[in-house]
Design a protein around this motif. Structure first.
Motif, mmCIF file in Angstrom:
data_model
loop_
_atom_site.group_PDB
_atom_site.id
_atom_site.type_symbol
_atom_site.label_atom_id
_atom_site.label_comp_id
_atom_site.label_asym_id
_atom_site.label_seq_id
_atom_site.Cartn_x
_atom_site.Cartn_y
_atom_site.Cartn_z
ATOM 1 N N PRO A 1 0.809 -1.212 0.000
ATOM 2 C CA PRO A 1 0.000 0.000 0.000
ATOM 3 C C PRO A 1 0.845 1.266 0.000
ATOM 4 O O PRO A 1 0.702 2.114 0.870
ATOM 5 N N PRO B 1 2.081 4.536 -2.493
ATOM 6 C CA PRO B 1 1.709 5.174 -3.769
ATOM 7 C C PRO B 1 2.651 4.780 -4.903
ATOM 8 O O PRO B 1 2.215 4.591 -6.032
ATOM 9 N N LYS C 1 0.824 -4.823 4.456
ATOM 10 C CA LYS C 1 0.082 -3.688 5.018
ATOM 11 C C LYS C 1 0.546 -3.438 6.453
ATOM 12 O O LYS C 1 0.671 -4.382 7.236
ATOM 13 N N VAL D 1 -4.273 3.428 7.975
ATOM 14 C CA VAL D 1 -5.384 3.405 7.009
ATOM 15 C C VAL D 1 -4.861 3.194 5.580
ATOM 16 O O VAL D 1 -5.618 3.245 4.617
ATOM 17 N N LEU D 2 -3.560 2.925 5.475
ATOM 18 C CA LEU D 2 -2.967 2.796 4.135
ATOM 19 C C LEU D 2 -3.628 1.692 3.314
ATOM 20 O O LEU D 2 -3.782 1.805 2.101
ATOM 21 N N ARG E 1 -6.760 0.699 3.403
ATOM 22 C CA ARG E 1 -8.049 1.139 2.868
ATOM 23 C C ARG E 1 -7.836 2.107 1.701
ATOM 24 O O ARG E 1 -8.474 2.012 0.658
ATOM 25 N N GLU E 2 -6.870 3.000 1.892
ATOM 26 C CA GLU E 2 -6.582 3.958 0.812
ATOM 27 C C GLU E 2 -6.084 3.235 -0.433
ATOM 28 O O GLU E 2 -6.452 3.573 -1.555
ATOM 29 N N GLU F 1 -8.897 1.612 -2.373
ATOM 30 C CA GLU F 1 -9.632 2.581 -3.204
ATOM 31 C C GLU F 1 -8.835 2.897 -4.477
ATOM 32 O O GLU F 1 -9.378 2.909 -5.571
ATOM 33 N N ALA F 2 -7.537 3.124 -4.298
ATOM 34 C CA ALA F 2 -6.697 3.476 -5.457
ATOM 35 C C ALA F 2 -6.623 2.311 -6.446
ATOM 36 O O ALA F 2 -6.667 2.515 -7.662
#
Ligand SMILES: Nc1ncnc2c1ncn2[C@@H]1O[C@H](COP(=O)(O)OP(=O)(O)OP(=O)(O)O)[C@@H](O)[C@H]1O
Ligand SMILES: [Mg+2]
Length: 223
Positions: free
Chosen positions: A119, A121, A154, A159-160, A162-163, A166-167
């Protein structure tokens, strides 16, 4: 016939080998026969297996995969995996950190692909290369693999995850319900040449890999 599952992502260090070994371990624990294949020239699974040589391993096996340089040429691999398919419930193929001819060949032969992605970016952005490879293969008619993203490593309590979920949905590929957390015991178990089931049966990672197994077992029924 064995269900052939590729664990693939051109990005290094996302947890491919950890997932391969422990998913194989989870299936083995359930009494399934599993052939764990090392298609990574780095030989992580081979090293892991080497360090566990003296332990009893009945169903969980390992052999090096034939590695071909010819893109999309699956002739010899097909023969090898046909033979394995007859004798095992599952073949799990750990891929290396590349999107080269080996990975292409593995994709031609696999029913399913699990793409572990951390998780972060950077990792989320770079997974697109592997997804593009799969889409290219599908467009050429070379592969019919069903692909799933898997959140891996993870950090617990953030909250990475969950983010990231979504991504990742924007890639148009399903994200597995199970998430594999970052756990020191997973790292240690690898060094000891053990699965997490053997090394730390009470660790929460065991539950996560059991959940991953449950998702994978549903695939078996769909093939
Ligand atoms: N869920 C996890 N918790 C803790 N450590 C992990 C986890 N997943 C992987 N690791 C550790 O991170 C490192 C890289 O993991 P691993 O070798 O599984 O990744 P990989 O994607 O197979 O890497 P490569 O692309 O080099 O083959 C290893 O040291 C491993 O023990
Ligand atoms: Mg690896």
């Amino acid at each position: 016939m064995a269900l052939i599952i590729a664990i693939i992502n051109g990005k290094g260090g996302v947890g491919k080998s950890t997932v391969s070994i422990n998913l194989a371990g989870a299936l083995d624990k359930k009494g399934k026969s599993v052939f764990l294949v090392d298609s990574d020239p780095q030989g992580t699974v081979s090293d892991w297996y080497g360090s566990r040589k003296k332990q009893p391993v009945e169903k969980l096996l390992h052999k090096n995969l034939f590695i071909t340089d010819a893109p999309w040429n699956a002739e010899k691999l097909t023969a090898k995996l046909k033979q394995l398919s007859r004798n095992y419930d599952y073949v799990i193929i750990d891929c290396g950190p590349a999107n080269d001819s080996i990975e292409k060949t593995v994709l031609t032969l696999s029913n399913y692909a699990i793409i572990p992605v951390t998780p972060s970016p950077y990792d989320i952005r770079s997974v697109k290369k592997t997804i593009d490879l799969i889409k290219e293969g599908e467009k050429l008619g070379a592969i019919k693999v069903k692909s799933y993203l898997l959140i891996s490593r993870k950090i617990v309590g953030t909250v990475l995850g969950r983010e990231a979920r979504e991504a990742l949905t924007s890639f148009g590929i399903p994200v597995m319900k199970t998430e594999i957390s970052q756990r020191i015991a997973l790292c240690e178990s690898g060094i000891e040449g053990k699965t997490i089931f053997e090394y730390a049966p009470d660790n929460p990672a065991v539950e996560e890999f059991k959940n991953l197994r449950k998702e994978v077992e549903k695939w078996q029924k769909q093939v």
